[in-house]
Design a protein around this motif. Structure first.
Motif, PDB file in Angstrom:
ATOM      1  N   PHE A   1      -3.896 -13.557  -0.452  1.00  0.00           N
ATOM      2  CA  PHE A   1      -4.643 -12.378  -0.005  1.00  0.00           C
ATOM      3  C   PHE A   1      -5.404 -11.733  -1.156  1.00  0.00           C
ATOM      4  O   PHE A   1      -6.531 -11.277  -0.993  1.00  0.00           O
ATOM      5  CB  PHE A   1      -3.700 -11.373   0.666  1.00  0.00           C
ATOM      6  N   GLN A   2      -4.759 -11.724  -2.338  1.00  0.00           N
ATOM      7  CA  GLN A   2      -5.413 -11.125  -3.493  1.00  0.00           C
ATOM      8  C   GLN A   2      -6.755 -11.821  -3.793  1.00  0.00           C
ATOM      9  O   GLN A   2      -7.785 -11.171  -3.987  1.00  0.00           O
ATOM     10  CB  GLN A   2      -4.479 -11.257  -4.691  1.00  0.00           C
ATOM     11  N   ILE A   3      -6.716 -13.173  -3.785  1.00  0.00           N
ATOM     12  CA  ILE A   3      -7.931 -13.918  -4.114  1.00  0.00           C
ATOM     13  C   ILE A   3      -9.001 -13.730  -3.051  1.00  0.00           C
ATOM     14  O   ILE A   3     -10.175 -13.521  -3.351  1.00  0.00           O
ATOM     15  CB  ILE A   3      -7.579 -15.404  -4.344  1.00  0.00           C
ATOM     16  N   MET A   4      -8.596 -13.748  -1.782  1.00  0.00           N
ATOM     17  CA  MET A   4      -9.583 -13.551  -0.724  1.00  0.00           C
ATOM     18  C   MET A   4     -10.157 -12.140  -0.781  1.00  0.00           C
ATOM     19  O   MET A   4     -11.352 -11.939  -0.538  1.00  0.00           O
ATOM     20  CB  MET A   4      -8.959 -13.828   0.648  1.00  0.00           C
ATOM     21  N   ASP A   5      -9.321 -11.145  -1.119  1.00  0.00           N
ATOM     22  CA  ASP A   5      -9.816  -9.771  -1.252  1.00  0.00           C
ATOM     23  C   ASP A   5     -10.891  -9.682  -2.331  1.00  0.00           C
ATOM     24  O   ASP A   5     -11.920  -9.022  -2.157  1.00  0.00           O
ATOM     25  CB  ASP A   5      -8.669  -8.809  -1.599  1.00  0.00           C
ATOM     26  N   ILE A   6     -10.611 -10.351  -3.471  1.00  0.00           N
ATOM     27  CA  ILE A   6     -11.586 -10.323  -4.571  1.00  0.00           C
ATOM     28  C   ILE A   6     -12.910 -10.922  -4.106  1.00  0.00           C
ATOM     29  O   ILE A   6     -13.981 -10.371  -4.331  1.00  0.00           O
ATOM     30  CB  ILE A   6     -11.056 -11.117  -5.788  1.00  0.00           C
ATOM     31  N   LEU A   7     -12.815 -12.067  -3.393  1.00  0.00           N
ATOM     32  CA  LEU A   7     -14.035 -12.735  -2.950  1.00  0.00           C
ATOM     33  C   LEU A   7     -14.792 -11.895  -1.930  1.00  0.00           C
ATOM     34  O   LEU A   7     -16.009 -11.782  -1.971  1.00  0.00           O
ATOM     35  CB  LEU A   7     -13.690 -14.096  -2.328  1.00  0.00           C
ATOM     36  N   LYS A   8     -14.021 -11.281  -1.030  1.00  0.00           N
ATOM     37  CA  LYS A   8     -14.637 -10.494   0.036  1.00  0.00           C
ATOM     38  C   LYS A   8     -15.399  -9.298  -0.540  1.00  0.00           C
ATOM     39  O   LYS A   8     -16.415  -8.878   0.018  1.00  0.00           O
ATOM     40  CB  LYS A   8     -13.528 -10.023   0.984  1.00  0.00           C
ATOM     41  N   SER A   9     -14.900  -8.776  -1.663  1.00  0.00           N
ATOM     42  CA  SER A   9     -15.524  -7.581  -2.223  1.00  0.00           C
ATOM     43  C   SER A   9     -16.810  -7.917  -2.995  1.00  0.00           C
ATOM     44  O   SER A   9     -17.513  -7.028  -3.461  1.00  0.00           O
ATOM     45  CB  SER A   9     -14.546  -6.870  -3.157  1.00  0.00           C
ATOM     46  N   GLN A  10     -17.131  -9.210  -3.148  1.00  0.00           N
ATOM     47  CA  GLN A  10     -18.336  -9.575  -3.888  1.00  0.00           C
ATOM     48  C   GLN A  10     -19.581  -9.381  -3.030  1.00  0.00           C
ATOM     49  O   GLN A  10     -19.552  -9.565  -1.820  1.00  0.00           O
ATOM     50  CB  GLN A  10     -18.263 -11.047  -4.339  1.00  0.00           C
ATOM     51  N   ASP A  11     -20.647  -9.076  -3.737  1.00  0.00           N
ATOM     52  CA  ASP A  11     -21.923  -8.891  -3.072  1.00  0.00           C
ATOM     53  C   ASP A  11     -22.664 -10.228  -3.058  1.00  0.00           C
ATOM     54  O   ASP A  11     -23.744 -10.361  -3.619  1.00  0.00           O
ATOM     55  CB  ASP A  11     -22.706  -7.832  -3.859  1.00  0.00           C
ATOM     56  N   ALA A  12     -22.045 -11.244  -2.452  1.00  0.00           N
ATOM     57  CA  ALA A  12     -22.646 -12.578  -2.501  1.00  0.00           C
ATOM     58  C   ALA A  12     -22.408 -13.280  -1.176  1.00  0.00           C
ATOM     59  O   ALA A  12     -21.551 -12.885  -0.394  1.00  0.00           O
ATOM     60  CB  ALA A  12     -22.026 -13.389  -3.631  1.00  0.00           C
ATOM     61  N   THR A  13     -23.186 -14.317  -0.938  1.00  0.00           N
ATOM     62  CA  THR A  13     -22.957 -15.152   0.237  1.00  0.00           C
ATOM     63  C   THR A  13     -21.837 -16.136  -0.124  1.00  0.00           C
ATOM     64  O   THR A  13     -21.877 -16.740  -1.194  1.00  0.00           O
ATOM     65  CB  THR A  13     -24.247 -15.941   0.573  1.00  0.00           C
ATOM     66  N   VAL A  14     -20.844 -16.242   0.767  1.00  0.00           N
ATOM     67  CA  VAL A  14     -19.697 -17.093   0.445  1.00  0.00           C
ATOM     68  C   VAL A  14     -19.520 -18.157   1.527  1.00  0.00           C
ATOM     69  O   VAL A  14     -19.586 -17.860   2.720  1.00  0.00           O
ATOM     70  CB  VAL A  14     -18.401 -16.254   0.328  1.00  0.00           C
ATOM     71  N   PHE A  15     -19.330 -19.391   1.080  1.00  0.00           N
ATOM     72  CA  PHE A  15     -19.024 -20.482   2.008  1.00  0.00           C
ATOM     73  C   PHE A  15     -17.777 -21.168   1.473  1.00  0.00           C
ATOM     74  O   PHE A  15     -17.777 -21.703   0.373  1.00  0.00           O
ATOM     75  CB  PHE A  15     -20.203 -21.454   2.072  1.00  0.00           C
TER      76      PHE A  15
END
Lengths: 267, 338
Positions: free
Chosen positions: A175-189
């Motif tokens: 969850f920690q890693i996904m939270d970090i990714l989710k908070s980025q201002d970027a397109t994620v795949f």
């Protein structure tokens, strides 16, 4: 930054691994890729981050065909996190994260104080600031993964690709890693192993089976008992998680030996 | 380390059958390097000749050999992502010695003038590196098992070629001596003419490699990761191979095959300064130079008045260490990475 894939096909020795895949990812979207083992998720991603080159079809980042981009140019637009289990040589954590700045560096130039600042900030963001002098190989799986995320952040790209970023991690780190990714201002795949994680974090989920995209849509459209059975051959019950408001998958192993109706009543 | 290397070089020049006072060495060197008689000669001319034309080039060559082979080890290790890689283990040195011997015996590449031996050695090194890399990589990854096996085969093949050429073209009395020279190495033939050009090539290569230290760091992470970080894999790999073969070729063309330096030295320096090439390269160059100067000194004094081939000394240190590394990496032999 948006990604467009048209009619992508990739095969190894006449075995088709990815077959006629087309997809669009809009700017700012968080898109998950799910599917059973061996369905071609990693191969599709490798074609996108140009480690493999497709037999047919094209991939565009915004309007540019990725085949026409120089190595550094691509790395300034797209960062990638893959599993790195086979690093044999050790280096300290800060040096590792600094390598994310490589694509921004001039030929023969050294890392600038600004690069150091960006790397340290990335480490801070993943909660590893006090680890900068530690050796990478001495870290635990979850810590290594966070360092690799920090390297992706230091690369400062608009588009991030991840191949099962939370695999083999304790639930806390997932969850920690996904939270970090989710908070980025970027397109994620990202390919995602855990359907509940996919359901909670993704704006849209793409479903692959045997090299083809068979479904695509919002989590509530894709995470259905029918599709899960089609993919994984396991019964399931989908309910709303009352804490998150998102869909939650409850699996019903065949050995549980109860009818789906009975389960529904008991839940 | 630089000071230790310098001290070792001075010490190496003092040792030998002809006794020489320590301050003479420094004074003779100073006179020659400055091309002026800063110090008025208080020594016999023959002692000056021993220092300047025999021992000095040999010691400098030893230093350059150690530094260069250590750099080659670092390059090969970054290229294969495997700490067992080194020009000797992979058979590249053997390839270079075959090339050198072929050129000497058959008189090829005369157009390259005085550099024809080095030219041949470099070609041999290229041939060996291409074979070793092709055989040891399975779907673009080099595994430890494949690497060691490919190395043994390439080494055996080129050693056989070297010996075949030597035995078919030299006179009986030379055979053993020249075979020994090429198989286990010796710096006894170093002169200023040869040493200077190897020194220049090594300096140029060192500077280039040091400039591209970040590329080596990135390469070390594995091909897939390296390319996602923005490396042009093809260019960098070709660059690494060119530098490595030029270095190995020029060194082997003078000293023959001197084993394990590229394996031993980087491993020791890695454990002290880490694997980031910014620090690893200078540390390994200094340590490698020091190590081979000491080994050459031992080669001269251990069996005095006879001289041991230097390859015997480096292998004496290197081979047990190689065994230790293989033992340590047993997880990757047949394990999940193998």
């Amino acid at each position: 930054m948006k990604l467009t894939i048209q009619n992508l096909t990739y095969s190894i020795n006449d075995t088709v691994i990815v077959s006629d895949v087309g997809l669009n990812i809009k700017k700012g979207e968080f898109v998950g890729l799910i599917g059973p083992n061996g369905c071609g998720k990693s191969t599709l991603l490798k074609n996108i981050y140009r480690v493999l080159s497709p037999d047919a079809g094209s991939i565009y980042l915004d309007e540019t065909d990725i085949r026409t981009m120089k190595s550094k140019e691509l790395a300034r637009k797209m960062s990638v996190m893959i599993q790195e289990n086979n690093v044999e040589f050790d280096m300290n954590v800060l040096d590792m994260v600094l390598l994310g700045r490589y694509a921004h560096k001039k030929m023969l130039g050294n890392m600038t104080p600004e690069d150091y600042e960006i790397a340290r900030k990335a480490l801070e963001e993943v909660g590893m600031a006090e680890y900068e002098e530690r050796s990478f190989l001495s870290l635990s799986g979850g810590e290594k993964q966070r360092i690799l995320i920090a390297r992706v952040l230091a690369q400062q790209t608009d588009f991030i690709i991840l191949d099962e970023p939370t695999n083999h991690l304790d639930i806390q780190y997932q969850f920690q890693i996904m939270d970090i990714l989710k908070s980025q201002d970027a397109t994620v795949f990202s390919s995602v192993h855990d359907l509940n994680i996919a359901g909670y974090y993704c704006d849209r989920i793409i479903v692959m089976k045997k090299g083809r995209i068979i479904h695509c849509g919002a989590p509530e459209e894709v995470l259905t008992s029918q599709i899960i059975d089609e993919l994984y051959h396991i019964r399931s019950e989908i309910r709303e998680n009352k804490y998150t408001g998102r869909k939650q998958v409850y699996y019903i192993p065949n050995s549980a030996n109860i009818s789906t109706c009975a389960v529904t009543e008991n839940l | 380390m630089a000071a230790a290397g310098f001290a070792a070089m001075i010490a190496a020049m003092l040792l030998g059958s002809v006794g020489i006072q320590p301050d003479w060495v420094v004074k003779i060197l100073a006179n020659h390097l400055s091309r002026h008689n800063i110090f008025s000669p208080e020594w016999e001319a023959n002692k000056e000749a021993i220092i300047w034309t025999l021992r000095a080039p040999r010691v400098v060559m030893a230093y350059v050999t150690g530094a260069g082979l250590s750099l080659c080890g670092i390059l090969m290790q970054a290229l294969t992502k495997n700490s067992l890689a080194d020009p000797y283990v992979l058979g590249i040195s053997s390839g270079a010695s075959s090339g050198a011997v072929a050129v000497i015996c058959y008189g090829w590449f005369r157009f390259a003038g005085a550099y024809h031996i080095m030219f041949g050695a470099t070609l041999g090194a290229i041939l060996a590196i291409v074979i070793a890399m092709k055989v040891s990589s399975v779907s673009n990854k080099v595994t430890a098992t494949q690497l060691v096996l490919a190395g043994i085969a390439v080494q055996a093949m080129f050693s056989a070629i070297t010996n075949a050429i030597l035995y078919s073209s030299t006179t009986t009395s030379d055979k053993l001596r020249s075979a020994m020279h090429w198989m286990v190495g010796s710096l006894a033939s170093a002169s200023w003419n040869t040493t200077v050009y190897v020194l220049i090539i090594s300096l140029v290569c060192t500077v280039i490699i040091r400039l591209f230290h970040t590329e080596l760091d990135v390469l070390m992470l594995g091909d897939d990761t390296a390319s996602t970080l923005g490396i042009n894999l093809r260019q960098v790999k070709i660059g690494v191979i060119v530098l490595c073969t030029a270095l190995t070729g020029s060194i082997v063309s003078i000293g023959g095959v001197i084993g394990f330096v590229g394996l031993l030295v980087p491993h020791i320096t890695r454990s002290i300064v880490g694997s980031a090439h910014k620090r690893l390269i200078p540390a390994s160059v200094l340590t490698g130079g020091f190590f081979v100067v000491i080994c050459d000194m031992l080669a001269r004094i251990l069996a005095a008045p006879e001289e041991l081939p230097i390859g015997v000394i480096t292998s004496f240190f290197g081979a047990p260490f190689f065994l230790f590394l293989i033992r340590k990496s047993r997880n990757s032999f047949g394990g999940k990475n193998g």
